[in-house]
Scaffold this active site. Structure first.
Site, PDB file in Angstrom:
ATOM      1  CG  ASP A 155      -1.814   1.171   1.351  1.00 58.10           C
ATOM      2  OD1 ASP A 155      -1.941   1.916   0.367  1.00 58.10           O
ATOM      3  OD2 ASP A 155      -2.380   1.384   2.443  1.00 58.10           O
ATOM      4  CB  THR A 157       3.283   7.276  -1.609  1.00 60.95           C
ATOM      5  OG1 THR A 157       4.690   6.954  -1.682  1.00 60.95           O
ATOM      6  CG2 THR A 157       2.901   7.479  -0.148  1.00 60.95           C
ATOM      7  N   PRO A 162       9.692   8.752  -0.850  1.00 67.18           N
ATOM      8  CG  PRO A 162       9.121   9.299   1.344  1.00 67.18           C
ATOM      9  CD  PRO A 162       8.978   9.777  -0.069  1.00 67.18           C
TER      10      PRO A 162
END
EC number: 2.5.1.16
Length: 286
Positions: A155, A157, A162
């Site tokens: 899950d 970004t 990051p």
């Protein structure tokens, strides 16, 4: 009252009315904003990109969770990479047959802020006794852990900042290594209409690693650009071809109440449009 302008795409985007700024902070890893919107409820953004809203998060979290877990049919150990808002954890925890949940989130501030300002996402799931919450880089965790899992859910970004490493070849290889025999990996893969190259890259990573790889999709209003794709990698080819009646029995037996997922949606989600099939060099949805 001001507006929040998303900055994900050049020349195309979306704007949210900010009724109230609830929290804004620059964490160790990213710029986090949580605000109130009259239509979507509470909204979280990271580094200029909308991550989740109270109004439609259920679609995303249900589809990334229930599709692999119900397809597997006997998942005991689940790994969540990312998911600091707690929505994925909430949905995984609904599966009472799951005995252990490891969640690896790089940013402790995201977890704490979402507990405070987006409590409906986790709905108390952070207190589940089956949870092992690890604050660490997801890539580092899968590269070094000796643990094995039945289902891994990434899950992440978008592949910037990051989250970029969670789309790398090394990440997919490490996840494959962490799967038990018969395991399934699913990942967030963006909207193919706007991010087709990302889907193509992931297809290249999965091909050769997994006995069966494909994508499935769901339309989530917050993630603009059309239907969103989720990558699917399974060590057992039969998981994607389960009979509808089998899924119905598993779903009914789970006792889980959903707002979006059902067995018919599950099967239909794997039917990709032609332009996506062409992009990933597949002749059909078989």
């Amino acid at each position: 009252m001001s507006d929040y302008q998303e900055t994900l795409y050049e020349g195309y985007g979306q704007r949210f009315r900010m009724e109230k700024m609830l929290h804004e902070v620059r964490t160790e890893h990213q710029h986090l904003v949580i605000f109130q919107n009259p239509r979507m409820g509470r909204v979280m953004a990271l580094d200029g990109v909308i991550q989740t809203t109270e109004a439609d998060e259920f679609i995303y979290h249900e589809m990334l969770t229930h599709v692999p877990i119900l397809a597997h049919g006997a998942a005991k150990r689940v790994l969540i990479i990312g998911g600091g808002d707690g929505g994925m954890l909430r949905e995984v925890a609904k599966h009472l047959t799951v005995e252990h949940i490891t969640m690896v989130e790089i940013d402790a501030t995201v977890v704490e802020m979402c507990k405070e300002f987006l409590p409906n996402h986790s709905s108390g799931a952070f207190d589940d006794s089956r949870l092992n919450l690890v604050i660490d880089d997801g890539m580092r965790f899968v590269a070094t852990t000796e643990e094995k899992f039945d289902v891994i859910i990434s899950d992440s970004t978008d592949p910037i900042g990051p989250g970029e490493v969670l789309f790398s070849e090394n990440f997919y290889q490490a996840c494959h290594r962490c799967l038990n025999e018969g395991g399934i990996l699913v990942t967030q893969n963006g909207t193919p209409f706007m991010q087709l190259s990302g889907v193509q890259t992931t297809a290249g990573r999965m091909n050769g690693l997994f006995a069966d790889w494909h994508f499935y999709q769901a339309a989530i209003p917050t993630y603009i650009g059309g239907a969103m794709t989720f990558a699917w990698g399974a060590t057992d080819k039969s998981y994607r071809k389960l009979p509808l009646e089998t899924l119905r029995q598993r779903f009914s037996g789970s006792g889980i109440v959903t707002r979006y997922y059902n067995p018919e949606v599950h099967i239909g989600a794997f039917a990709l449009p032609q332009y996506v099939l062409h992009a990933v060099n597949k002749a059909s949805n078989d």
